[in-house]
Design a protein around this motif. Sequence first.
Motif, PDB file in Angstrom:
ATOM      1  N   THR A 136       2.543   6.336  -7.533  1.00 28.51           N
ATOM      2  CA  THR A 136       3.147   6.642  -6.246  1.00 28.51           C
ATOM      3  C   THR A 136       3.103   5.440  -5.314  1.00 28.51           C
ATOM      4  OG1 THR A 136       3.276   8.197  -4.422  1.00 28.51           O
ATOM      5  CG2 THR A 136       1.061   7.650  -5.177  1.00 28.51           C
ATOM      6  N   LEU A 137       4.183   5.322  -4.551  1.00 23.24           N
ATOM      7  CA  LEU A 137       4.290   4.278  -3.531  1.00 23.24           C
ATOM      8  C   LEU A 137       4.367   5.024  -2.206  1.00 23.24           C
ATOM      9  CD1 LEU A 137       4.858   1.294  -2.693  1.00 23.24           C
ATOM     10  CD2 LEU A 137       7.268   1.704  -3.215  1.00 23.24           C
ATOM     11  N   ILE A 138       3.278   4.900  -1.410  1.00 24.39           N
ATOM     12  CA  ILE A 138       3.251   5.642  -0.152  1.00 24.39           C
ATOM     13  C   ILE A 138       3.344   4.670   1.026  1.00 24.39           C
ATOM     14  CG2 ILE A 138       1.982   7.637  -1.059  1.00 24.39           C
ATOM     15  CD1 ILE A 138      -0.582   6.480   0.085  1.00 24.39           C
TER      16      ILE A 138
ATOM     17  N   GLN B 237       6.102  10.238   1.452  1.00 23.60           N
ATOM     18  CA  GLN B 237       5.356  10.152   2.716  1.00 23.60           C
ATOM     19  C   GLN B 237       4.207  11.145   2.711  1.00 23.60           C
ATOM     20  OE1 GLN B 237       7.203   9.807   6.558  1.00 23.60           O
ATOM     21  NE2 GLN B 237       9.080   9.110   5.605  1.00 23.60           N
ATOM     22  N   ASN B 238       4.290  12.160   1.848  1.00 21.62           N
ATOM     23  CA  ASN B 238       3.183  13.113   1.727  1.00 21.62           C
ATOM     24  C   ASN B 238       2.123  12.485   0.818  1.00 21.62           C
ATOM     25  OD1 ASN B 238       1.439  15.260   1.170  1.00 21.62           O
ATOM     26  ND2 ASN B 238       3.086  16.739   1.477  1.00 21.62           N
ATOM     27  N   ALA B 239       1.281  11.641   1.450  1.00 20.45           N
ATOM     28  CA  ALA B 239       0.339  10.828   0.686  1.00 20.45           C
ATOM     29  C   ALA B 239      -0.676  11.666  -0.077  1.00 20.45           C
ATOM     30  CB  ALA B 239      -0.380   9.876   1.632  1.00 20.45           C
ATOM     31  N   ARG B 240      -1.122  12.748   0.542  1.00 17.72           N
ATOM     32  CA  ARG B 240      -2.171  13.536  -0.111  1.00 17.72           C
ATOM     33  C   ARG B 240      -1.676  14.121  -1.441  1.00 17.72           C
ATOM     34  NH1 ARG B 240      -6.659  15.695   2.020  1.00 17.72           N
ATOM     35  NH2 ARG B 240      -5.880  15.391   4.130  1.00 17.72           N
ATOM     36  N   LEU B 241      -0.528  14.826  -1.376  1.00 16.31           N
ATOM     37  CA  LEU B 241      -0.015  15.447  -2.602  1.00 16.31           C
ATOM     38  C   LEU B 241       0.380  14.397  -3.629  1.00 16.31           C
ATOM     39  CD1 LEU B 241       2.051  18.454  -1.250  1.00 16.31           C
ATOM     40  CD2 LEU B 241      -0.076  18.520  -2.541  1.00 16.31           C
TER      41      LEU B 241
ATOM     42  N   ALA C 160      -5.442   6.553   7.822  1.00 16.80           N
ATOM     43  CA  ALA C 160      -4.045   6.226   8.119  1.00 16.80           C
ATOM     44  C   ALA C 160      -3.051   7.198   7.501  1.00 16.80           C
ATOM     45  CB  ALA C 160      -3.741   4.805   7.657  1.00 16.80           C
ATOM     46  N   TYR C 161      -3.375   7.768   6.330  1.00 19.17           N
ATOM     47  CA  TYR C 161      -2.361   8.564   5.624  1.00 19.17           C
ATOM     48  C   TYR C 161      -2.735  10.017   5.360  1.00 19.17           C
ATOM     49  CZ  TYR C 161      -0.323   4.018   5.194  1.00 19.17           C
ATOM     50  OH  TYR C 161       0.211   2.798   5.513  1.00 19.17           O
ATOM     51  N   LEU C 162      -4.018  10.355   5.498  1.00 18.31           N
ATOM     52  CA  LEU C 162      -4.399  11.732   5.208  1.00 18.31           C
ATOM     53  C   LEU C 162      -4.784  12.473   6.492  1.00 18.31           C
ATOM     54  CD1 LEU C 162      -6.491  11.140   1.942  1.00 18.31           C
ATOM     55  CD2 LEU C 162      -4.041  11.526   2.169  1.00 18.31           C
ATOM     56  N   GLY C 163      -4.585  11.818   7.632  1.00 20.58           N
ATOM     57  CA  GLY C 163      -4.838  12.445   8.916  1.00 20.58           C
ATOM     58  C   GLY C 163      -6.288  12.813   9.134  1.00 20.58           C
TER      59      GLY C 163
END
Length: 241
Positions: free
Chosen positions: A35-37, A198-202, A236-239
């Motif tokens: 994945t590229l987030i 953009q949904n980094a977690r999933l 930064a990406y998982l809030g």
Amino acid sequence: MTKNVLKISGLRVAYGGIQAVKGIDLEVNEGELITLIGANGAGKTTTLKAITGTLPDCRVDGHVEYDGQSMKGLHSFELVQRGLAMVPEGRGVFTRMSIHENLLMGAYTKSDKALIEADIEKWFEVFPRLKERSAQMAGTLSGGEQQMLAMARALMSHPQLLLLDEPSMGLSPIMVEKIFEVIRSVSAQGITILLVEQNARLALQAAHRGYVMESGLITMSGDADSMLDDPRVRQAYLGEG
Ligand code: ATP
């Protein structure tokens, strides 16, 4: 030995005076789900377009090798024949055609009708919602169903590498979960996937490895599980934090 399916080195892309991609390296090995987030405007879609050679008039430097070879100058038909399939942002299904007809279009590089129908049945098992609606016009499907159809259509070409651009965009949380289930199941069938999300977690939960892109640069990469634990990614990406 692991086979390298995609190797990007020193890729730079400029739209006029705007340097959207500033020299990135990225590798995808056979069987991997990568994945590229990154945030909006980081350069993810530009990177995918550089792989398929579908960028508008702009300056591209560096190397993109697929299966050990450059793809410069190849037509989309030749890319599909060589096993590269892309599901673009916004999906692009043929809205005035039925699900079944869209899937037939996905098999345009194949000629054996019996095999094509067998493939449709095979993908209907992964996408049961499409099977139930086989004769329905694609334009009347929900956003999530159209996303599934776009993926199934790309899979009809028997890709070695599937490029997915923001498959969860604009979908309800339940549909997002379903799309990710399907991505995992396609990956489990041995198809190599590069997933822009953009949904980094999933995305990181599904992927083997990940890359973070910020303002045209890869700022982090590694094993997806370690990235999920990384404080910088969490913040930064998982809030979190
Ligand atoms: P998003 O999730 O919003 O699609 P992204 O990470 O995929 O973001 P890109 O679409 O690759 O980012 O955009 C990277 C940068 O390049 C942005 O600053 C964008 O405005 C610019 N850009 C993209 N396409 C073009 C274009 N056709 N002409 C000019 N600038 C562009």
